[in-house]
Design a protein around this motif. Structure first.
Motif, mmCIF file in Angstrom:
data_model
loop_
_atom_site.group_PDB
_atom_site.id
_atom_site.type_symbol
_atom_site.label_atom_id
_atom_site.label_comp_id
_atom_site.label_asym_id
_atom_site.label_seq_id
_atom_site.Cartn_x
_atom_site.Cartn_y
_atom_site.Cartn_z
ATOM 1 N N VAL A 192 0.842 -1.194 0.000
ATOM 2 C CA VAL A 192 0.000 0.000 0.000
ATOM 3 C C VAL A 192 0.872 1.237 0.000
ATOM 4 O O VAL A 192 1.868 1.312 0.721
ATOM 5 N N ARG A 193 0.537 2.157 -0.820
ATOM 6 C CA ARG A 193 1.267 3.418 -0.809
ATOM 7 C C ARG A 193 0.922 4.185 0.453
ATOM 8 O O ARG A 193 -0.241 4.443 0.742
ATOM 9 N N PRO A 194 1.916 4.543 1.235
ATOM 10 C CA PRO A 194 1.610 5.214 2.506
ATOM 11 C C PRO A 194 0.979 6.577 2.327
ATOM 12 O O PRO A 194 0.441 7.136 3.265
ATOM 13 N N GLU A 195 1.057 7.131 1.111
ATOM 14 C CA GLU A 195 0.437 8.432 0.903
ATOM 15 C C GLU A 195 -1.091 8.333 0.949
ATOM 16 O O GLU A 195 -1.760 9.332 1.126
ATOM 17 N N GLU A 196 -1.614 7.127 0.743
ATOM 18 C CA GLU A 196 -3.055 6.976 0.760
ATOM 19 C C GLU A 196 -3.586 7.117 2.183
ATOM 20 O O GLU A 196 -3.018 6.595 3.132
ATOM 21 N N LYS A 197 -4.692 7.793 2.319
ATOM 22 C CA LYS A 197 -5.287 7.980 3.636
ATOM 23 C C LYS A 197 -5.862 6.686 4.189
ATOM 24 O O LYS A 197 -6.113 6.591 5.383
ATOM 25 N N SER A 198 -6.048 5.683 3.331
ATOM 26 C CA SER A 198 -6.628 4.428 3.786
ATOM 27 C C SER A 198 -5.594 3.479 4.361
ATOM 28 O O SER A 198 -5.926 2.338 4.677
ATOM 29 N N PHE A 199 -4.357 3.901 4.512
ATOM 30 C CA PHE A 199 -3.321 3.007 5.037
ATOM 31 C C PHE A 199 -3.720 2.464 6.402
ATOM 32 O O PHE A 199 -3.648 1.260 6.660
ATOM 33 N N GLY A 200 -4.140 3.313 7.285
ATOM 34 C CA GLY A 200 -4.487 2.870 8.625
ATOM 35 C C GLY A 200 -5.714 1.988 8.665
ATOM 36 O O GLY A 200 -5.868 1.180 9.585
ATOM 37 N N ALA A 201 -6.598 2.109 7.674
ATOM 38 C CA ALA A 201 -7.834 1.327 7.675
ATOM 39 C C ALA A 201 -7.587 -0.140 7.343
ATOM 40 O O ALA A 201 -8.482 -0.966 7.533
ATOM 41 N N ARG A 202 -6.397 -0.502 6.885
ATOM 42 C CA ARG A 202 -6.108 -1.880 6.510
ATOM 43 C C ARG A 202 -5.705 -2.732 7.707
ATOM 44 O O ARG A 202 -5.528 -3.947 7.555
ATOM 45 N N TYR A 203 -5.563 -2.135 8.865
ATOM 46 C CA TYR A 203 -5.063 -2.876 10.016
ATOM 47 C C TYR A 203 -6.117 -2.915 11.114
ATOM 48 O O TYR A 203 -6.813 -1.936 11.363
ATOM 49 N N ALA A 204 -6.178 -4.081 11.777
ATOM 50 C CA ALA A 204 -7.221 -4.287 12.774
ATOM 51 C C ALA A 204 -6.943 -3.546 14.069
ATOM 52 O O ALA A 204 -7.877 -3.122 14.759
ATOM 53 N N THR A 205 -5.676 -3.389 14.434
ATOM 54 C CA THR A 205 -5.327 -2.763 15.704
ATOM 55 C C THR A 205 -4.304 -1.659 15.472
ATOM 56 O O THR A 205 -3.543 -1.699 14.500
ATOM 57 N N PRO A 206 -4.245 -0.675 16.362
ATOM 58 C CA PRO A 206 -3.227 0.376 16.224
ATOM 59 C C PRO A 206 -1.805 -0.163 16.309
ATOM 60 O O PRO A 206 -0.904 0.366 15.640
ATOM 61 N N SER A 207 -1.576 -1.204 17.104
ATOM 62 C CA SER A 207 -0.220 -1.749 17.219
ATOM 63 C C SER A 207 0.245 -2.355 15.899
ATOM 64 O O SER A 207 1.416 -2.195 15.515
ATOM 65 N N GLN A 208 -0.641 -3.049 15.194
ATOM 66 C CA GLN A 208 -0.275 -3.592 13.888
ATOM 67 C C GLN A 208 0.027 -2.482 12.894
ATOM 68 O O GLN A 208 0.974 -2.567 12.102
ATOM 69 N N CYS A 209 -0.776 -1.432 12.925
ATOM 70 C CA CYS A 209 -0.577 -0.314 12.002
ATOM 71 C C CYS A 209 0.741 0.399 12.289
ATOM 72 O O CYS A 209 1.494 0.727 11.371
ATOM 73 N N GLU A 210 1.040 0.624 13.570
ATOM 74 C CA GLU A 210 2.289 1.303 13.925
ATOM 75 C C GLU A 210 3.493 0.476 13.531
ATOM 76 O O GLU A 210 4.498 1.011 13.040
ATOM 77 N N ALA A 211 3.428 -0.842 13.698
ATOM 78 C CA ALA A 211 4.537 -1.714 13.306
ATOM 79 C C ALA A 211 4.752 -1.684 11.793
ATOM 80 O O ALA A 211 5.896 -1.657 11.316
ATOM 81 N N ALA A 212 3.661 -1.676 11.022
ATOM 82 C CA ALA A 212 3.789 -1.609 9.563
ATOM 83 C C ALA A 212 4.370 -0.267 9.124
ATOM 84 O O ALA A 212 5.190 -0.201 8.203
ATOM 85 N N ALA A 213 3.959 0.809 9.777
ATOM 86 C CA ALA A 213 4.513 2.125 9.437
ATOM 87 C C ALA A 213 5.986 2.200 9.805
ATOM 88 O O ALA A 213 6.798 2.751 9.047
ATOM 89 N N ARG A 214 6.354 1.633 10.942
ATOM 90 C CA ARG A 214 7.759 1.651 11.359
ATOM 91 C C ARG A 214 8.630 0.854 10.400
ATOM 92 O O ARG A 214 9.799 1.194 10.173
ATOM 93 N N ALA A 215 8.089 -0.219 9.819
ATOM 94 C CA ALA A 215 8.858 -1.023 8.870
ATOM 95 C C ALA A 215 9.220 -0.246 7.610
ATOM 96 O O ALA A 215 10.207 -0.557 6.942
ATOM 97 N N LEU A 216 8.438 0.776 7.274
ATOM 98 C CA LEU A 216 8.719 1.580 6.084
ATOM 99 C C LEU A 216 9.915 2.512 6.267
ATOM 100 O O LEU A 216 10.390 3.089 5.297
#
Length: 326
Positions: free
Chosen positions: A62-86
């Motif tokens: 997913v392109r992080p520029e999209e506003k829907s990036f956070g909507a793809r993850y069930a929990t905030p911890s999963q979303c933060e880990a995916a963002a940190r990996a970038l």
């Protein structure tokens, strides 16, 4: 002609015929050999052409520029880990992804936001303070406790009490406060809001849990008495005695409700334009820049003891969540 000459002549003719036949056979054999070679070439399978690449079953990242990036993850911890990996490829993309996590999930992970992984971004990103203010609001808006956590990580966001105590030191710095809008006025086409700082406390109450058991008992006693009652002669007395007993069993659990209360500190906030959602009577977590102290209308500028109000430029505001994260 002798017989020997006849035989020699016949043999010459036969040899010529054989040569001609051999020549013809040779010519014919050559043509067939060429055809056979051509046919043999046509039987050789052609070299395999490369097959078109199949579409990968793995979806493209997913392109992080999209506003829907956070909507793809069930929990905030999963979303933060995916963002940190970038961060390994692009810190800008990672920060954009983290903002989407904060906007699209109930992101209360202030500890993860203040970790070493995002320390550099919090220091250099111009919108870092807005992200922190939003997370504090999602955590319930208990600002004093959150400021203590921010200061442990050297994040330069301060409280209203600090600015009032030392206005020269904190002028131009970010302030974070929980405040209620008391009034809105227009001043030179720019609205000014009267802010009353609030603190958050909790009140305990008992909430029934499960079924209530109730038992009621009624006892009736009756009787009669007879005898001499003196000058009135003999008499009979009768009556009843009724007693009631009740018992009730209730199971309950303590519940805590958050209540805001005034701290006694007030401020004037400046808005760039009128905002109907920044309405009186509601609590907000406000991020503002401290512009200094201003003498109120009841005092003189030359009087050092005249009452003064802090003046703030409001950067952002967020409605606090009703539940506080401790």
């Amino acid at each position: 002609m002798s017989a020997f000459q006849k035989m020699t002549k016949g043999m010459a003719r036969s040899g010529a015929a054989l040569l001609c036949a051999a020549a013809l056979v040779g010519c014919g054999g050559h043509s067939h050999a060429v055809a056979a070679r051509d046919n043999s070439r046509s039987l050789i399978p052609p070299e395999p052409r490369p097959l078109p690449e199949r579409a990968s079953s793995v979806p493209e990242p997913v392109r992080p520029e999209e506003k829907s990036f956070g909507a793809r993850y069930a929990t905030p911890s999963q979303c933060e880990a995916a963002a940190r990996a970038l961060q390994a490829t692009s810190r800008d993309s990672a920060w954009t992804a983290l903002k989407s996590c904060v906007e699209r999930t109930h992101f209360t992970l202030l500890g993860a936001l203040l970790s070493d992984a995002w320390a550099e971004d919090l220091r250099v990103r111009p919108d870092a303070a807005r992200i922190i203010a939003r997370v504090v609001a999602l955590r319930g808006g208990s600002v004093p406790g959150e400021l203590s956590l921010l200061h442990e990580h050297k994040v330069p966001i301060f409280g209203l009490s600090d600015a009032i105590a030392q206005p020269d030191i904190y002028k131009g710095r970010y302030l974070l406060l929980r405040a209620q809008v008391a009034d809105v006025r227009s001043d030179e086409d720019k609205p000014t809001v009267w802010l009353v700082e609030q603190s958050v406390g909790s009140v305990v109450r008992e909430q029934p849990v499960g079924a209530t058991t109730r038992r009621e008992t009624v006892k009736v006693r009756s009787g009669a008495l007879g005898g001499d009652v003196g000058t009135f002669g003999r008499a009979n007395l009768g009556g009843q005695l009724v007693t009631r007993e009740s018992e009730q069993t209730v199971s309950s659990l303590p519940r805590y409700d958050n209540l805001s209360d005034e701290t006694g500190r007030e401020a004037l906030g400046r808005l760039t334009s009128a905002d109907p959602f920044f309405a009186p009577g509601k609590d907000f977590v406000v991020l503002a820049r401290f512009d200094g102290l201003r003498t109120t209308s009841s005092g003189e500028d030359e009087d050092e003891d005249a009452p003064k109000l802090p003046v703030l430029t409001i950067v952002s505001y967020h409605a606090p969540h009703p539940l506080v994260v401790y």
